[in-house]
Each structure stands twice: as structure tokens, then as C-alpha cells.
Write an enzyme that holds these catalytic residues in place. Structure first.
Site, PDB file in Angstrom:
ATOM      1  N   ASP A 550       0.863  -1.177   0.000  1.00  0.00           N
ATOM      2  CA  ASP A 550       0.000   0.000   0.000  1.00  0.00           C
ATOM      3  C   ASP A 550       0.901   1.228   0.000  1.00  0.00           C
ATOM      4  OD1 ASP A 550      -3.014   0.908   0.617  1.00  0.00           O
ATOM      5  OD2 ASP A 550      -1.611   2.263   1.629  1.00  0.00           O
ATOM      6  N   GLU A 593      -4.524   2.318  -4.537  1.00  0.00           N
ATOM      7  CA  GLU A 593      -3.078   2.221  -4.359  1.00  0.00           C
ATOM      8  C   GLU A 593      -2.685   0.929  -3.663  1.00  0.00           C
ATOM      9  OE1 GLU A 593      -4.661   4.469  -0.753  1.00  0.00           O
ATOM     10  OE2 GLU A 593      -5.117   4.212  -2.859  1.00  0.00           O
TER      11      GLU A 593
END
Length: 810
Positions: A550, A593
């Protein structure tokens, strides 16, 4: 000699010769088959006897072992006898004195199952002896379990084998029997034949019985004789001689009659055959009698009449087939099996044109026509082309010129003048086909014509060219005509549509599984891949590491520099991830993301090394992107947090290992970001035993998580993020999945950690992960939970080959 004499002689030779040979063959074959079958029956019976006796000996050995292993030997012996495992049990001490014997046991002598020497006398029972020993290995005596060898035992062997069984009283000459299932009238003959047998060969008695001796040998100490009666029918040779004489008499009578009535009709029939060979199907032969020649003449007339009808029907059928080609094209376009489509098209084209052979060739990436399917080319291709499919370079020969120019060709070709690499033929027709909407033939003189191959003046191919459909040697005609060319063009059009549809389908399927921005696999393919990889790891006893990634504070990137810059960051991040993983690893964009990387055959140590490399690759080089609103380019510093989970150490299913990696990712985020963490072990015995200590360790990890330590370079040992002196707790990382005790892996079965040990090099890992730094390297502890993560002591990816997988989305 007249024609009648020649016919008579030839008829007798043709008839009587095969009859005599057939009689001899039948007689010899019956004898050989009878002996072969009897020998085979005796071989099967001998194997069955050995198996039965060996099974009985194994049963006696198990009974003796059971008595020897218990303290209450009389009680155990009684149970063994009562359950039918042995007829009697005898226990003796070291001096040979009998300390216990089952009542009603078989009389002496007892034949030991392991003895292979000939018996010195009649065998009364089979026995197995087991030594009794104390704890120090000293001998205490023996335990013997026995089973009687009596007529009932011999009868059971005969029932099991399906042959007659005779038990001899010893193995020496003269042969004497102890028990037998043979009838009284053949016993003497069987014993006499058994006395002449050396070893286990098969011999035959005077009355037609086949005899074989079995044993004594190790595991089958009984001297046995097996016999089966002959299946040869009685009076065989007399019947064959009678059949030959009758056949000879009938042949002489028939030959004379046939010679008289055959001469004239044969001349008329030969003339009619010559006219039919020239193409005249209206010829008829007069039927002068009702015998065989008359029926032959009538059959010939019907054949010529029906042949004319068939020719007309075939012509009409070919016209109808051409009318239904459009419907055939729609049907073929509804499937995506390219090989099946091309086979159907080629077979239909051959049937419609009456060709003897044909092939469908497609242009490959190297500019070569490669045969995808062919029919009837056996013996036509050059010797150097037999090992693989037909291959013709573009611009070479007839097929290469058709593909390069886009113009169909047909004509005649002598076998000696056939271009190299192409099938030998006398007539041919070849039609190109291109993708729907492609332009026409290429003019080599045009400026926009495609470039020629090196060393050749021919163009590479016509625009959109896909391949060539070629047929060879038409039946019933000298060469292919214009109608055949039109028919073949229609089939070539169907082939082009089918090839284009298959390619479009494959591209659509690829796009449905990839992320359009990053080129990585999407979440849909992630669910399928994690299930497949977990099943593969479980089946082959390997480990699977999952990395959940992430980007840290990615929302700030979008808010500060705009979404276009955020897309550029995501695309560059995906490129760097692909550059740091192996060909066998899989990278996915889970959404936004968030990314996931699957590392097959990789343990926690190897996964930690990859996580350290990924963090360093993102951290050390800012990503260049356009400024907000199309401004000047800016360098965006990005970091990544990574959670690591390993199957089967941290989870037992694909979804559970993904959840464990997410939990580790949250721990990395809580520890200050720009770091990696390994998921908690499922069997955390220390935490259950001392929860207070676990809370203290979490507190220390939380305090240390706010600090950030620099990461090592790719390929180096990963360093802990946080305080350098922070305590680390080792978790067991299995070097390979452990099978259950029975040695049969079970899908989804819980695994127990194995003892850590060095793993051999991974044959599919281009960069071995988690290997020790050197011969004197100290093993490092791998922490569990939110604490800083270090590689475990287990080395790299699990060893062992696995099926290759193509890396897609690179």
C-alpha cells in the site's frame, strides 16, 4: 492348353492349395493353442499356489509374532487358535522343551515355511517359528504356529487354482503321493510324468494331460504336482482329412462346370469393362444364364446404371454444398477452437472439390507459413519435413508467392519440379486469406509496399495476410477448374473470419484480467490465482508467500499534484514492482493504491528480502510526474508499507492468507509506514502462555514503530525498521509442508511446522531468496506480530520443481 483347361487347373490349384494349407494350419494351430493354454493355466495355477501358501505362511508368522509379543502366551495362543489364524501353537524354551502346546495340533513333522530343501518325508503341517528374546536380546526360546496339510488343504488349493493338485510325500525318486485330487485312473500317469520333469517345466502324459511340478522353494515348501486335461477335440486329424477329400471332389466337379459356362460370358464382360473404363456408363452386358456368371452380368449392369445415378447425384450435391457454405461459415464462427475450425474448413473444402489432399497454413511471427492442419499429405512431403509441420517461407515456391502477392494460383506441376519444402503433386490450387477489411494484393513496386525479407526481392506478405488454403490432386479430373477456385475462395473467407474471431476473443479475454493503468493482473485474476497457487503449494508440499503493498499517504499525492500525477505514480510503481520480482511471481493491482504480490515456493525469509528490495526501489528514487494542471514536472517521493503472510504457516486457505497479509500491512502502517511486517503465527504458544509478555512486546513495537530506519539495498540482508536493539522473537518457518503420518497429503489439512533445515536451490528461482550470507553467517530471528521483521532461519524458496507458468502482465 485351352482356356477351359487353364481355368480348371487354376481353379483346382486355387481351391485345393488353400484347403490343404488350411487343414495343416488348423491342426498345428489347435495343438499349439491347446498346449499354450494348458501351459498358461498351469503357470497361473502355480502362481496362485505360491500366493496361497505364502499368504498362509504370513498368517502363521503374524500369529506367532502375536503370541511372542504378549506376556500371557497361553491365552494369546488360545485366541489365535480360536480365531482360525493357526491350527496349533507350540512354545519351547532354550533347551527345546515344550512349555506350551495347543491341544489337538497336527502331527509331526511340521514343515517350516522358509525351508526350500526337499522334504525328507511326508509333510503333515506348515509351520512358522519365531524366536523369543528378552529385553537385552537374549534368546528365551521359540514360538511355532502351524496349519495342517491334509486332504482338505489340498482340495482347497485345487478349488482356488482350478486344476488338479497332488501333494508328494517327498521330493525324491520314486515319486509317491500323499494327497491328491486326481481321479484314480490318471494318478499313475501323472506321477510317472512328474518323475521325468526337471524343475518346473511342463510335460504331457500319454492320455493328453499336461503336468507341472511346483516347489519346494522359499515361501512354498510343499512338493506339489499340478495337472490339467487337454482341450484338444478327439478325432481332429481324421476330420481334417475327410474335409480335404470332400473339398477336392467338389472342386473337380465345380471346375469342369465352371470352365464350360465361363468362357463366352467372360469375353462379353471384358469388352463391357473396357468401354466403362473409357467413361461410357451406358454399356450393358447380356444376361444369358442364371448362374454366377449370369448374376455377375446382372450385377455389372446394375453397377453401371447406379454409378451413372451416383455421378449425377454427386454433381447435384456439390452444387447444393456450395449453396450452404454461408450457413457453414456462421456455424464455424460461433466457436473459438481454432484447430477444430480449420480442420472442419479443410475437410469441407476437400469434400466439395474432390481433392485428395490439402493443408491450411498460417503466417507466424517470423514470416513463415506453418501448416496448422493437413489431410492426405503422408508420403507427399520431402523427407526433411516429416519431423514437423509443413513450413514454407513467404515468397518461396507456390504457397509463399500466394501469401506474398495475395493472388490465388492453380495448375499442374510435375513431381520433379515441385518447389523445395512443398508437397509433391500433379495438380494444385492455392488461395490466400486475410483479416476482414484488409486491402488487396501488394504491388512490389509501390512505395508503401511492406519491406522484403533479407536477401529476397519478394514482399513479406500482403496487408493483413493470415495464411493460405491449398488443395492437391483432384479426383476424376486432370486439374482444378474455376468452379473449384470459387469454392476454395469461399472456404478461405470462412477461415479468415474464424482466425480473426479467435484472436479478438483472446485479446478480449486478456484485457478482462489486467488492469489498464498499470498492466498488472486485476482483482478478478487475483482471486483465481491465489486459489490455484494455494492448491499447488498444498499438493507439492511447498510454501507460498503473499505481499500486501500500500502506497503511503497516496491521497496527499492526488490532492497536491492531481490525479494525473497519481496515475503516473501508480504506473511507475507497478513497473518497479515488476522489475524486482521473478518470472514465476505474480503481481496484481487490488484496487486504488493497494497491490498484491504472490511469491510461489518462497518462505518468510525470502519474502522479507523481496519486501526490503521493493521498499528500497520505491524509496530511493522519487517518481517524476507532470505538475498539477499541466505544470512543470515534479519529483514525487513515495514510500510503501508491506505486509507479509506465508501459506501454510499463517493461514490454511487463500482468503485467510490474504487477510493475514492485510493484517500485517496494518501493523506496518501502525509502525510508522515505509516498512514491512510479517503476519502473526497461527500457533503462537508464547503469547497464549504469557499474555502479559506479549502485551509488553506490542507496546515496545508500537513505541519503536514511530522511528524509521534506513533500508538495505536490493539483494542485501533486510534490516529491521525501528530501534536496532528492539527484541525479536523467532517464529517457526516450515522448510516445506509436512504430510500426515500416512504420507498422503490432504488438501486443506492443517500443517505442523517442520524443523528448520537448509533448503536446496530452487530450480525456478532466478535469485535464491533467504539463503544464508555465507558459511559462517549467523541465523537471524524472524519476528511475529507488529515488531520489526527479519528473515527467518529457513533458507529461501522451497526446493523442488513445479509446473512452469507463463508470466503475464509484465
Amino acid at each position: 492348353m485351352t482356356l477351359r483347361g487353364r481355368l480348371t487347373t487354376a481353379f483346382l490349384a486355387v481351391v485345393l492349395g488353400p484347403v490343404l494349407l488350411g487343414a495343416f494350419f488348423v491342426g498345428s494351430t489347435v495343438v499349439a493353442v491347446d498346449r499354450s493354454r494348458s501351459t498358461e493355466r498351469l503357470a497361473v495355477a502355480a502362481a496362485t499356489v505360491r500366493t496361497s501358501v505364502d499368504a498362509l505362511c504370513q498368517q502363521l508368522r503374524a500369529a506367532a509374532d502375536a503370541v511372542a509379543l504378549t506376556g500371557d502366551r497361553p491365552g494369546a495362543a488360545g485366541q489365535v487358535v480360536s480365531r482360525g489364524l493357526a491350527a496349533a501353537v507350540r512354545v519351547t524354551d532354550v533347551a527345546g522343551r515344550v512349555t506350551y502346546a495347543s491341544p489337538g495340533g497336527p502331527p509331526e513333522p511340521w514343515r517350516d515355511c522358509s525351508t526350500a530343501a526337499p522334504a525328507a518325508g511326508p509333510v503333515r503341517a506348515l509351520a512358522v517359528r519365531v524366536d523369543l528374546r528378552d529385553r537385552s536380546g537374549g534368546s528365551l526360546g521359540t514360538v511355532a504356529a502351524a496349519h495342517p496339510v491334509d486332504p482338505a488343504f489340498v482340495a482347497r488349493l485345487a478349488a482356488v487354482t482350478g486344476v488338479a493338485v497332488t501333494l508328494l510325500d517327498d521330493a525324491e525318486v520314486p515319486v509317491r503321493l500323499a494327497h491328491s485330487t486326481e481321479s484314480t485312473g490318471v494318478r499313475d500317469a501323472v506321477l510317472a510324468a512328474a518323475g521325468t520333469v526337471d524343475g518346473e517345466r511342463v510335460t504331457e502324459t500319454a492320455d493328453g494331460r499336461y503336468v507341472r511340478r511346483v516347489g519346494p522353494s522359499a515361501g512354498q515348501p510343499l512338493p506339489l504336482v499340478l495337472s490339467v486335461p487337454s482341450d484338444q477335440p478327439p478325432g481332429l486329424y481324421a476330420a481334417l482329412v475327410a474335409a480335404v477329400l470332400v473339398a477336392a471332389l467338389l472342386a473337380v466337379v465345380a471346375a469342369g462346370r465352371l470352365a464350360r459356362v465361363t468362357t463366352r460370358p467372360l469375353v462379353e464382360l471384358a469388352g463391357a469393362v473396357d468401354r466403362v473404363a473409357l467413361g461410357d456408363l451406358t454399356v450393358r452386358v447380356p444376361v444369358r444364364s442364371r448362374d454366377e456368371i449370369g448374376r455377375l452380368a446382372g450385377a455389372f449392369n446394375r453397377m453401371t446404371r447406379e454409378t451413372g445415378t451416383y455421378v449425377a447425384a454427386l454433381t447435384s450435391s456439390r452444387d447444393q454444398l456450395r449453396g450452404h457454405l454461408a450457413v457453414l461459415g456462421d456455424t464455424l464462427a460461433s466457436t473459438h477452437d481454432l484447430q477444430r475450425i480449420l480442420r472442419v474448413i479443410l475437410h469441407s473444402a476437400i469434400a466439395a472439390t474432390g481433392a485428395r489432399a490439402g493443408a491450411v497454413l498460417l503466417v507466424d511471427d517470423g514470416g513463415v507459413l506453418v501448416a496448422q492442419c493437413a489431410e492426405g499429405l503422408d508420403g507427399r512431403c520431402p523427407p526433411d519435413e516429416r519431423a514437423g509441420p509443413l513450413r514454407v517461407p513467404l515468397g518461396s515456391g507456390v504457397l509463399g508467392a500466394v501469401a506474398a502477392t495475395g493472388e490465388p494460383q492453380r495448375g499442374r506441376a510435375e513431381p520433379s519440379a515441385v518447389p523445395p519444402g512443398e508437397p509433391r503433386c500433379r495438380t494444385y490450387v492455392a488461395v490466400p486469406f486475410a483479416a476482414p477489411g484488409a486491402t488487396g494484393p501488394v504491388d512490389a513496386a509501390r512505395a508503401d509496399a511492406p519491406p522484403a525479407r533479407p536477401g529476397s526481392s519478394e514482399p513479406v506478405s500482403s496487408p493483413g495476410a493470415l495464411g493460405v488454403l491449398a488443395l492437391y490432386d483432384r479426383l476424376g479430373a486432370d486439374e482444378f477448374d474455376d468452379d473449384d477456385l470459387v469454392t476454395l475462395r469461399t472456404f478461405a473467407g470462412h477461415a479468415a473470419v474464424a482466425v480473426d474471431n479467435v484472436r479478438v476473443h483472446e485479446e478480449a479475454q486478456r484485457l478482462s484480467l489486467t488492469d489498464p493503468l498499470t498492466g498488472l493482473w486485476n482483482y478478478r485474476y487475483l482471486r483465481e490465482s491465489i486459489r490455484r497457487e494455494v492448491e499447488r503449494a498444498n499438493r507439492f508440499g511447498r510454501m507460498l508467500s503473499v505481499l500486501a503493498l500500500d502506497l503511503d499517504r497516496f491521497k496527499d499525492v492526488n490532492d497536491t499534484h492531481g490525479h494525473a500525477a497519481g496515475d503516473a505514480v501508480l504506473a511507475e510503481f507497478a513497473r518497479r514492482v515488476r522489475g524486482e520480482i521473478r518470472e514465476v511471481d505474480l503481481a496484481f493491482r487490488q484496487g486504488g493504491e493497494e497491490f498484491v504480490v504472490l511469491l510461489p515456493e518462497t518462505d518468510a525469509r525470502g519474502a522479507a528480502i523481496v519486501a526490503e528490495r521493493l521498499g528500497a526501489a520505491i524509496r530511493e528514487a522519487p517518481i517524476a510526474a507532470d505538475g498539477h494542471g499541466g505544470g512543470a514536472p515534479v519529483a514525487i517521493a513515495v514510500t510503501v508499507s508491506i505486509g507479509i503472510a506465508v501459506y501454510p504457516g499463517h493461514a490454511s486457505t487463500g482468503q485467510e492468507v490474504l487477510d493475514a497479509a492485510d493484517d500485517a500491512l496494518y501493523a506496518a502502517k501502525a509502525a510508522g509506514r515505509d516498512t514491512w511486517r510479517i503476519a502473526d503465527d497461527r500457533a503462537d504458544d508464547d503469547e497464549r502462555a504469557d499474555p502479559g509478555r506479549a502485551d509488553d512486546e506490542r507496546a515496545d513495537a508500537a513505541r519503536a514503530g514511530g522511528e524509521r530506519a534506513g533500508g538495505g539495498r536490493a539483494g542485501e540482508e533486510p534490516v529491521a525498521h525501528g530501534r536496532a536493539d528492539q527484541p525479536a522473537r523467532e517464529i517457526p518457518v516450515p522448510a516445506g509442508a509436512v504430510s500426515p503420518e500416512d504420507g498422503m497429503p490432504r488438501a486443506g489439512a492443517p500443517r505442523q511446522p517442520a524443523r528448520t533445515r537448509p533448503e536446496p536451490a530452487d530450480p525456478v528461482d532466478a535469485e535464491p531468496r533467504g539463503a544464508p550470507a555465507g558459511p559462517g553467517a549467523e541465523p537471524r530471528a524472524a519476528p511475529a506480530g507488529p515488531g520489526p521483521a527479519r528473515p527467518g532461519t529457513s533458507g529461501g524458496a522451497s526446493s523442488g520443481p513445479h509446473p512452469p507458468r507463463q508470466s503475464r502482465g509484465r
